[in-house]
Design a protein around this motif. Structure first.
Motif, mmCIF file in Angstrom:
data_model
loop_
_atom_site.group_PDB
_atom_site.id
_atom_site.type_symbol
_atom_site.label_atom_id
_atom_site.label_comp_id
_atom_site.label_asym_id
_atom_site.label_seq_id
_atom_site.Cartn_x
_atom_site.Cartn_y
_atom_site.Cartn_z
ATOM 1 N N VAL A 1 0.875 -1.168 0.000
ATOM 2 C CA VAL A 1 0.000 0.000 0.000
ATOM 3 C C VAL A 1 0.912 1.217 0.000
ATOM 4 N N ILE A 2 0.799 2.040 -1.036
ATOM 5 C CA ILE A 2 1.672 3.200 -1.185
ATOM 6 C C ILE A 2 0.808 4.445 -1.259
ATOM 7 N N ALA A 3 1.046 5.382 -0.361
ATOM 8 C CA ALA A 3 0.299 6.640 -0.333
ATOM 9 C C ALA A 3 1.214 7.760 -0.823
ATOM 10 N N ILE A 4 0.737 8.500 -1.817
ATOM 11 C CA ILE A 4 1.539 9.560 -2.434
ATOM 12 C C ILE A 4 0.774 10.875 -2.375
ATOM 13 N N THR A 5 1.496 11.960 -2.167
ATOM 14 C CA THR A 5 0.864 13.276 -2.145
ATOM 15 C C THR A 5 0.391 13.677 -3.542
ATOM 16 N N ASP B 1 1.974 0.410 -12.672
ATOM 17 C CA ASP B 1 2.283 -0.481 -13.802
ATOM 18 C C ASP B 1 3.448 -1.417 -13.469
ATOM 19 N N ALA B 2 4.479 -0.870 -12.830
ATOM 20 C CA ALA B 2 5.677 -1.653 -12.531
ATOM 21 C C ALA B 2 5.405 -2.752 -11.510
ATOM 22 N N LEU B 3 4.556 -2.452 -10.512
ATOM 23 C CA LEU B 3 4.302 -3.413 -9.436
ATOM 24 C C LEU B 3 2.969 -4.136 -9.586
ATOM 25 N N LYS B 4 2.261 -3.863 -10.686
ATOM 26 C CA LYS B 4 0.952 -4.485 -10.931
ATOM 27 C C LYS B 4 -0.037 -4.169 -9.805
ATOM 28 N N LEU B 5 -0.111 -2.882 -9.467
ATOM 29 C CA LEU B 5 -1.003 -2.430 -8.401
ATOM 30 C C LEU B 5 -2.198 -1.694 -8.978
ATOM 31 N N ASP B 6 -3.279 -1.656 -8.200
ATOM 32 C CA ASP B 6 -4.417 -0.814 -8.555
ATOM 33 C C ASP B 6 -4.066 0.628 -8.215
ATOM 34 N N THR B 7 -4.819 1.554 -8.761
ATOM 35 C CA THR B 7 -4.646 2.968 -8.417
ATOM 36 C C THR B 7 -5.992 3.566 -8.036
ATOM 37 N N TYR C 1 -16.553 10.871 4.838
ATOM 38 C CA TYR C 1 -16.826 9.960 3.722
ATOM 39 C C TYR C 1 -15.563 9.658 2.909
ATOM 40 N N SER C 2 -14.720 10.669 2.702
ATOM 41 C CA SER C 2 -13.492 10.427 1.941
ATOM 42 C C SER C 2 -12.537 9.531 2.731
ATOM 43 N N ALA C 3 -12.503 9.694 4.058
ATOM 44 C CA ALA C 3 -11.664 8.832 4.890
ATOM 45 C C ALA C 3 -12.126 7.388 4.794
ATOM 46 N N GLU C 4 -13.431 7.183 4.820
ATOM 47 C CA GLU C 4 -13.959 5.825 4.695
ATOM 48 C C GLU C 4 -13.488 5.174 3.396
ATOM 49 N N GLU C 5 -13.561 5.917 2.300
ATOM 50 C CA GLU C 5 -13.170 5.364 1.005
ATOM 51 C C GLU C 5 -11.676 5.054 0.956
ATOM 52 N N VAL C 6 -10.864 5.957 1.484
ATOM 53 C CA VAL C 6 -9.413 5.734 1.485
ATOM 54 C C VAL C 6 -9.060 4.485 2.289
ATOM 55 N N PHE C 7 -9.653 4.339 3.471
ATOM 56 C CA PHE C 7 -9.357 3.167 4.298
ATOM 57 C C PHE C 7 -9.842 1.874 3.650
ATOM 58 N N GLU C 8 -11.007 1.919 3.023
ATOM 59 C CA GLU C 8 -11.521 0.721 2.355
ATOM 60 C C GLU C 8 -10.565 0.272 1.254
ATOM 61 N N LEU C 9 -10.086 1.228 0.460
ATOM 62 C CA LEU C 9 -9.161 0.893 -0.624
ATOM 63 C C LEU C 9 -7.833 0.379 -0.075
ATOM 64 N N ALA C 10 -7.335 1.029 0.971
ATOM 65 C CA ALA C 10 -6.064 0.604 1.562
ATOM 66 C C ALA C 10 -6.176 -0.790 2.165
ATOM 67 N N ASN C 11 -7.325 -1.079 2.760
ATOM 68 C CA ASN C 11 -7.523 -2.366 3.420
ATOM 69 C C ASN C 11 -7.499 -3.528 2.430
ATOM 70 N N ARG C 12 -7.841 -3.243 1.165
ATOM 71 C CA ARG C 12 -7.790 -4.295 0.141
ATOM 72 C C ARG C 12 -6.343 -4.615 -0.253
ATOM 73 N N GLY C 13 -5.462 -3.631 -0.101
ATOM 74 C CA GLY C 13 -4.059 -3.824 -0.437
ATOM 75 C C GLY C 13 -3.784 -3.735 -1.922
ATOM 76 N N ILE D 1 -2.260 -1.401 -3.837
ATOM 77 C CA ILE D 1 -2.806 -0.170 -4.397
ATOM 78 C C ILE D 1 -1.890 1.020 -4.183
ATOM 79 N N VAL D 2 -1.973 1.957 -5.108
ATOM 80 C CA VAL D 2 -1.317 3.253 -4.973
ATOM 81 C C VAL D 2 -2.417 4.284 -4.733
ATOM 82 N N LEU D 3 -2.333 4.974 -3.615
ATOM 83 C CA LEU D 3 -3.325 5.986 -3.246
ATOM 84 C C LEU D 3 -2.682 7.354 -3.393
#
Length: 277
Positions: free
Chosen positions: A3-7, A23-29, A73-85, A87-89
Motif C-alpha cells: 500500500v503506497i500513499a503519495i501526495t 504499472d511496474a508493481l501491478k497495483l491498482d490505483t 466519507y473520503s476517509a472511509e473510502e481511502v481506508f476501504e481501498l487501503a484495506n484491500r491492499g 494499491i497506490v493511493l
C-alpha cells in the motif's frame, strides 16, 4: 500486498510517478472513486467537490457544504481501498490517515514552484504565466488549509513522510525505482499486526460514516475504538435516545462483532448550564 500513499501536488509529476509505479508493481490505483463516492453519498455534483478541493468554490458552495461530512466519507473510502491492499493511493490525505500503519509507504513528490508553473502552462497551452502562478498558489493554499483543518499538520512537513522526492533532480523512473525498493525493505513488511491495525482503522472509518448517514447520530461526536471487530464507544451524549442510537448504528456496521457502549448522558443541570451560556 503493498500500500503506497503519495501526495497530490499540482505539477509535481506525482500522477506520472503513481501511474508508472502501479504499472511496474501491478497495483491498482485510486482514480475517481472518492469523488464518485462523495457525489453519490452527498447528492452533490462532482464538479462542486473538485472546486472545493482546488480552492475554486464560490462563497455559496463553501458556506453550504458540510466539510466534516466530506472528510468522513473520503476517509472511509481511502481506508476501504487501503484495506484491500495492492494499491497506490494519491491525495485525499492518504499519507496522513495511513501514517500509523507500519506497512504503508508514505511518499511526498515535490518540485520547484517555477517548474510546476512551466508544467501547467504547457498542459493548458497558455503563455499567461501570471494565471498559471495563481492557479498553483490557489491549489497549494487549498491543500495546506485542508491538511491543517483535517489533521492539524503543516502541509509539506517532511516528517509526515517516509520518503520525499524532488522531481527537479530525480526522474520519474528513478522515483519509481526508489519507492519500489522501499516497499521491499523489512521496515515496511506487512505483518499480522499491521494488517489488524489497518482493519481496525477501516472499521472505525465505516462507523463514523454510518453515524453521518443516520439522522439520529449525524451530529454525534464520540471516541470510537475498534479491536478485531469489537467496538468501544466513549464520550458524552445529550440523551438516552442518542446513546441508544449510537449503539444501534455501530452494531449494524459490517465487520462489527460487538459494541461496548461506554457513552455517558449529560446531566440535566449541565445541559441547562451549557444552553444558558
Amino acid at each position: 500486498m503493498p500500500v503506497i500513499a503519495i501526495t497530490q501536488e499540482m505539477g509535481s509529476l506525482a500522477k506520472d510517478v503513481g501511474m508508472q509505479l502501479a504499472d511496474a508493481l501491478k497495483l491498482d490505483t485510486m482514480r475517481h472513486e472518492v469523488v464518485e463516492r462523495l457525489s453519490e453519498k452527498m447528492n452533490m455534483p462532482k464538479s462542486v467537490i473538485r472546486r472545493l478541493r482546488e480552492g475554486k468554490a464560490g462563497i455559496v458552495e463553501r458556506l453550504t457544504t458540510d466539510r466534516q461530512k466530506i472528510a468522513v466519507y473520503s476517509a472511509e473510502e481511502v481506508f476501504e481501498l487501503a484495506n484491500r491492499g495492492n494499491i497506490v493511493l494519491r491525495g485525499w490525505g492518504a499519507t496522513c490517515m495511513l501514517r500509523p500503519v507500519p506497512h504503508v509507504v508514505g511518499v511526498r513528490i515535490t518540485r520547484s514552484f517555477e517548474k510546476r508553473v512551466d508544467w501547467l502552462m504547457e498542459n493548458l497551452g497558455t503563455d499567461d504565466r501570471g494565471f498559471a502562478e495563481d492557479e498553483i498558489r490557489r491549489s497549494d493554499e487549498a491543500h495546506a488549509a485542508r491538511m491543517h483543518q483535517q489533521f492539524g499538520v503543516t502541509w509539506g512537513d517532511p516528517l509526515l513522510y517516509d520518503l520525499v522526492l524532488n522531481t527537479d533532480r530525480v526522474s520519474v523512473a528513478s522515483c519509481v525505482e526508489l519507492i519500489t525498493q522501499l516497499t521491499r525493505r523489512p521496515e515496511f513488511e506487512e505483518t499480522e499486526a499491521s494488517r489488524a491495525m489497518l482493519a481496525d482503522m477501516t472499521l472505525t472509518a465505516r462507523i463514523r460514516a454510518a453515524f453521518k448517514d443516520n439522522e439520529a447520530t449525524r451530529d454525534t461526536k464520540v471516541t470510537i475504538e475498534s479491536h478485531g471487530g469489537h467496538v468501544s464507544l466513549q464520550g458524552i451524549v445529550i440523551s438516552d435516545a442518542e446513546r441508544g442510537a449510537a449503539q444501534q448504528v455501530a452494531a449494524a456496521v459490517q465487520g462489527v462483532t460487538g459494541v461496548d457502549n461506554q457513552l455517558r448522558v449529560m446531566s440535566t443541570s449541565r445541559r441547562f448550564t451549557s444552553a444558558k451560556y
